[in-house]
Scaffold this motif. Structure first.
Motif, PDB file in Angstrom:
ATOM      1  N   ASP A  90      48.140  72.341 -16.238  1.00  0.00           N
ATOM      2  CA  ASP A  90      49.458  72.793 -15.859  1.00  0.00           C
ATOM      3  C   ASP A  90      49.667  74.098 -16.441  1.00  0.00           C
ATOM      4  O   ASP A  90      50.367  74.899 -15.729  1.00  0.00           O
ATOM      5  CB  ASP A  90      50.533  71.831 -15.976  1.00  0.00           C
ATOM      6  CG  ASP A  90      51.823  71.890 -15.268  1.00  0.00           C
ATOM      7  OD1 ASP A  90      51.730  72.461 -14.078  1.00  0.00           O
ATOM      8  OD2 ASP A  90      52.810  72.012 -16.019  1.00  0.00           O
ATOM      9  N   GLU A 138      48.096  72.390  -8.226  1.00  0.00           N
ATOM     10  CA  GLU A 138      48.843  72.776  -7.208  1.00  0.00           C
ATOM     11  C   GLU A 138      49.662  71.579  -6.869  1.00  0.00           C
ATOM     12  O   GLU A 138      49.250  70.606  -6.675  1.00  0.00           O
ATOM     13  CB  GLU A 138      47.870  73.072  -6.093  1.00  0.00           C
ATOM     14  CG  GLU A 138      47.059  74.416  -6.318  1.00  0.00           C
ATOM     15  CD  GLU A 138      46.093  74.584  -4.885  1.00  0.00           C
ATOM     16  OE1 GLU A 138      46.590  73.991  -3.826  1.00  0.00           O
ATOM     17  OE2 GLU A 138      44.920  74.900  -5.377  1.00  0.00           O
ATOM     18  N   TRP A 139      51.107  71.727  -6.972  1.00  0.00           N
ATOM     19  CA  TRP A 139      52.124  70.614  -6.664  1.00  0.00           C
ATOM     20  C   TRP A 139      52.388  70.112  -5.484  1.00  0.00           C
ATOM     21  O   TRP A 139      53.257  69.708  -5.092  1.00  0.00           O
ATOM     22  CB  TRP A 139      53.306  71.065  -7.749  1.00  0.00           C
ATOM     23  CG  TRP A 139      52.924  70.962  -9.057  1.00  0.00           C
ATOM     24  CD1 TRP A 139      52.340  71.932 -10.020  1.00  0.00           C
ATOM     25  CD2 TRP A 139      53.234  69.700  -9.961  1.00  0.00           C
ATOM     26  NE1 TRP A 139      52.441  71.607 -11.063  1.00  0.00           N
ATOM     27  CE2 TRP A 139      52.598  70.143 -11.207  1.00  0.00           C
ATOM     28  CE3 TRP A 139      53.627  68.469  -9.680  1.00  0.00           C
ATOM     29  CZ2 TRP A 139      52.720  69.082 -12.334  1.00  0.00           C
ATOM     30  CZ3 TRP A 139      53.581  67.579 -10.547  1.00  0.00           C
ATOM     31  CH2 TRP A 139      53.203  67.769 -12.065  1.00  0.00           C
ATOM     32  N   GLU A 140      51.373  70.193  -4.600  1.00  0.00           N
ATOM     33  CA  GLU A 140      51.408  69.415  -3.183  1.00  0.00           C
ATOM     34  C   GLU A 140      50.626  68.297  -3.399  1.00  0.00           C
ATOM     35  O   GLU A 140      49.514  68.347  -3.662  1.00  0.00           O
ATOM     36  CB  GLU A 140      50.649  70.389  -2.157  1.00  0.00           C
ATOM     37  CG  GLU A 140      50.854  69.861  -0.940  1.00  0.00           C
ATOM     38  CD  GLU A 140      50.277  70.575   0.205  1.00  0.00           C
ATOM     39  OE1 GLU A 140      50.990  71.209   1.055  1.00  0.00           O
ATOM     40  OE2 GLU A 140      49.166  70.903   0.338  1.00  0.00           O
ATOM     41  N   ARG A 181      57.352  67.632 -16.220  1.00  0.00           N
ATOM     42  CA  ARG A 181      57.468  67.955 -14.553  1.00  0.00           C
ATOM     43  C   ARG A 181      57.082  66.538 -14.229  1.00  0.00           C
ATOM     44  O   ARG A 181      56.148  65.928 -14.307  1.00  0.00           O
ATOM     45  CB  ARG A 181      56.551  69.125 -14.425  1.00  0.00           C
ATOM     46  CG  ARG A 181      56.543  69.346 -12.815  1.00  0.00           C
ATOM     47  CD  ARG A 181      55.898  70.600 -12.280  1.00  0.00           C
ATOM     48  NE  ARG A 181      56.440  70.675 -10.883  1.00  0.00           N
ATOM     49  CZ  ARG A 181      56.219  71.773 -10.194  1.00  0.00           C
ATOM     50  NH1 ARG A 181      55.786  72.889 -10.694  1.00  0.00           N
ATOM     51  NH2 ARG A 181      56.392  71.817  -8.919  1.00  0.00           N
ATOM     52  N   ARG A 194      58.686  66.330 -10.515  1.00  0.00           N
ATOM     53  CA  ARG A 194      58.875  66.485  -9.012  1.00  0.00           C
ATOM     54  C   ARG A 194      57.818  67.450  -8.585  1.00  0.00           C
ATOM     55  O   ARG A 194      57.704  68.680  -8.817  1.00  0.00           O
ATOM     56  CB  ARG A 194      60.247  67.145  -8.974  1.00  0.00           C
ATOM     57  CG  ARG A 194      60.818  67.058  -7.491  1.00  0.00           C
ATOM     58  CD  ARG A 194      62.398  67.365  -7.608  1.00  0.00           C
ATOM     59  NE  ARG A 194      62.516  68.665  -7.944  1.00  0.00           N
ATOM     60  CZ  ARG A 194      62.540  70.007  -7.184  1.00  0.00           C
ATOM     61  NH1 ARG A 194      62.270  69.645  -5.994  1.00  0.00           N
ATOM     62  NH2 ARG A 194      62.830  70.818  -7.713  1.00  0.00           N
ATOM     63  N   PRO A 195      57.134  66.805  -7.444  1.00  0.00           N
ATOM     64  CA  PRO A 195      56.181  67.780  -7.004  1.00  0.00           C
ATOM     65  C   PRO A 195      56.893  68.864  -5.751  1.00  0.00           C
ATOM     66  O   PRO A 195      58.186  68.740  -5.706  1.00  0.00           O
ATOM     67  CB  PRO A 195      55.458  66.844  -5.906  1.00  0.00           C
ATOM     68  CG  PRO A 195      55.757  65.536  -6.836  1.00  0.00           C
ATOM     69  CD  PRO A 195      57.118  65.643  -7.120  1.00  0.00           C
ATOM     70  N   ASP A 196      56.280  70.025  -5.519  1.00  0.00           N
ATOM     71  CA  ASP A 196      56.752  70.839  -4.516  1.00  0.00           C
ATOM     72  C   ASP A 196      57.225  70.194  -2.931  1.00  0.00           C
ATOM     73  O   ASP A 196      57.794  70.688  -2.345  1.00  0.00           O
ATOM     74  CB  ASP A 196      55.819  72.172  -4.471  1.00  0.00           C
ATOM     75  CG  ASP A 196      55.924  72.787  -5.761  1.00  0.00           C
ATOM     76  OD1 ASP A 196      56.919  72.611  -6.526  1.00  0.00           O
ATOM     77  OD2 ASP A 196      54.963  73.613  -6.059  1.00  0.00           O
ATOM     78  N   HIS A 197      56.053  69.356  -2.453  1.00  0.00           N
ATOM     79  CA  HIS A 197      55.846  68.686  -1.541  1.00  0.00           C
ATOM     80  C   HIS A 197      54.952  67.619  -1.454  1.00  0.00           C
ATOM     81  O   HIS A 197      54.233  67.544  -2.270  1.00  0.00           O
ATOM     82  CB  HIS A 197      55.154  69.522  -0.451  1.00  0.00           C
ATOM     83  CG  HIS A 197      55.408  69.087   1.071  1.00  0.00           C
ATOM     84  ND1 HIS A 197      56.626  69.842   1.571  1.00  0.00           N
ATOM     85  CD2 HIS A 197      55.129  68.540   1.874  1.00  0.00           C
ATOM     86  CE1 HIS A 197      56.568  69.549   2.881  1.00  0.00           C
ATOM     87  NE2 HIS A 197      55.570  68.634   2.895  1.00  0.00           N
ATOM     88  N   ILE A 229      62.817  66.462  -2.568  1.00  0.00           N
ATOM     89  CA  ILE A 229      61.305  66.626  -2.565  1.00  0.00           C
ATOM     90  C   ILE A 229      61.033  66.591  -0.879  1.00  0.00           C
ATOM     91  O   ILE A 229      61.020  65.711  -0.248  1.00  0.00           O
ATOM     92  CB  ILE A 229      60.742  65.343  -3.190  1.00  0.00           C
ATOM     93  CG1 ILE A 229      60.872  65.428  -4.605  1.00  0.00           C
ATOM     94  CG2 ILE A 229      59.162  65.937  -2.765  1.00  0.00           C
ATOM     95  CD1 ILE A 229      60.108  64.251  -5.362  1.00  0.00           C
TER      96      ILE A 229
END
Length: 292
Positions: A86, A92-94, A191, A193-196, A217
């Motif tokens: 990270d 990649e936070w999808e 962290r 919380r993912p982006d999606h 989210i």
């Protein structure tokens, strides 16, 4: 160096993550040799007694594997690899969520039922986190265990929950999401919380969608047909249909690819460990080895 053993570059990445060597007692065995021996057993799915002699006594390998599972060493190493990834910006936070069923060998059955206050008398291992059913389920296919995973678009496995094979996917969604926790270098809140989030219809429920809305989210989860019909029958009281990005949903194939890569380790594809906590450590070791 045997087939599947660590290269020099991989060992240099792993070495700083290992716990410090004790200065008491006998001189410990070469850690690289021990790690390669443990990985040989997981990669091939063989019994501990069949590990080649070049890796040292099998009792030593089993003892280290068990001791590091009890002390949480495998989990800590994997978390430190996530922290570094990270910090380097390679995660990649999808995130995609899915599950896979693993057959359990007959040798995985037979662990005694856990009672309140039980410990493993052989090593003091507290079984407080061991599920009563040892994460083993029985179906027409025999004994099975299910892995519920959250996988980043960059193929890192950020969370794993081990359950019995007959457990449904949807109810485990929030538990999988709550296990996503990547610390930050220099301190601060990890962290979580993912982006999606992308998931298939098995995760489509009002509870799961409300959970994601509460955490702000965005998600791509197709609606089940019966849920669509029920919403339409309610008219305006049924609310608006959930948004669904068909093109983004195609990227869910990455978790399928990651599950296939994880099962390259035969000790994961087929469960041989009697205890769920041991099997989870086997998965963690595989993720560590594949991240180096």
């Amino acid at each position: 160096m045997g087939r599947g053993d660590l290269t020099n570059a991989q060992w240099e990445r792993l070495k700083p993550l290992l716990p410090p060597v004790s200065t008491k007692g006998r001189r410990p065995r070469d850690r690289r040799q021990v790690f390669d021996g443990i990985w040989w057993r997981v990669r091939t799915g063989s019994p501990w007694r069949d590990v080649p002699e070049r890796y040292g006594p099998w009792e030593t390998l089993h003892s280290v594997f068990r001791r590091w599972q009890i002390g949480g060493t495998w989990s800590r190493i994997l978390k430190r690899l996530h922290v570094k990834a990270d910090a380097d910006g390679t995660i990649e936070w999808e995130v995609s969520v899915d599950s896979t069923v693993c057959r359990a060998h007959q040798h995985a059955a037979g662990a005694r039922k856990r009672r309140s206050g039980d410990t493993d008398s052989s090593d003091g291992d507290s079984l407080a986190t061991e599920p009563d059913d040892h994460a083993l389920g029985r179906s027409r296919g025999g004994l099975t265990t299910k892995l519920h995973l959250a996988v980043a678009a960059s193929m890192q496995v950020l969370a794993v929950v081990v359950t019995a094979g007959q457990r449904a996917d949807g109810p485990l969604f929030t538990e999988v999401m709550d296990r996503i926790r990547v610390a930050r270098i220099g301190g601060g809140h990890p962290r979580t919380r993912p982006d999606h989030v992308i998931a298939d219809r098995a995760y489509s429920s009002r509870k799961n969608r409300a959970y994601l809305r509460t955490r702000h989210i965005p998600h791509t989860i197709p609606e089940k047909r019966d849920q669509t019909g029920h919403r339409l029958r309610r008219g305006s009281a049924g609310g608006r249909p959930p948004t669904f990005d068909r093109e983004r949903y195609k990227r869910r194939h990455k978790i399928e690819c990651r599950i296939g890569l994880l099962k390259h380790a035969r000790g994961v594809a087929t469960r041989y460990d009697k205890l769920a906590v041991r099997y989870e450590a086997t998965i963690q070791l595989t993720l560590i080895r594949q991240s180096l």
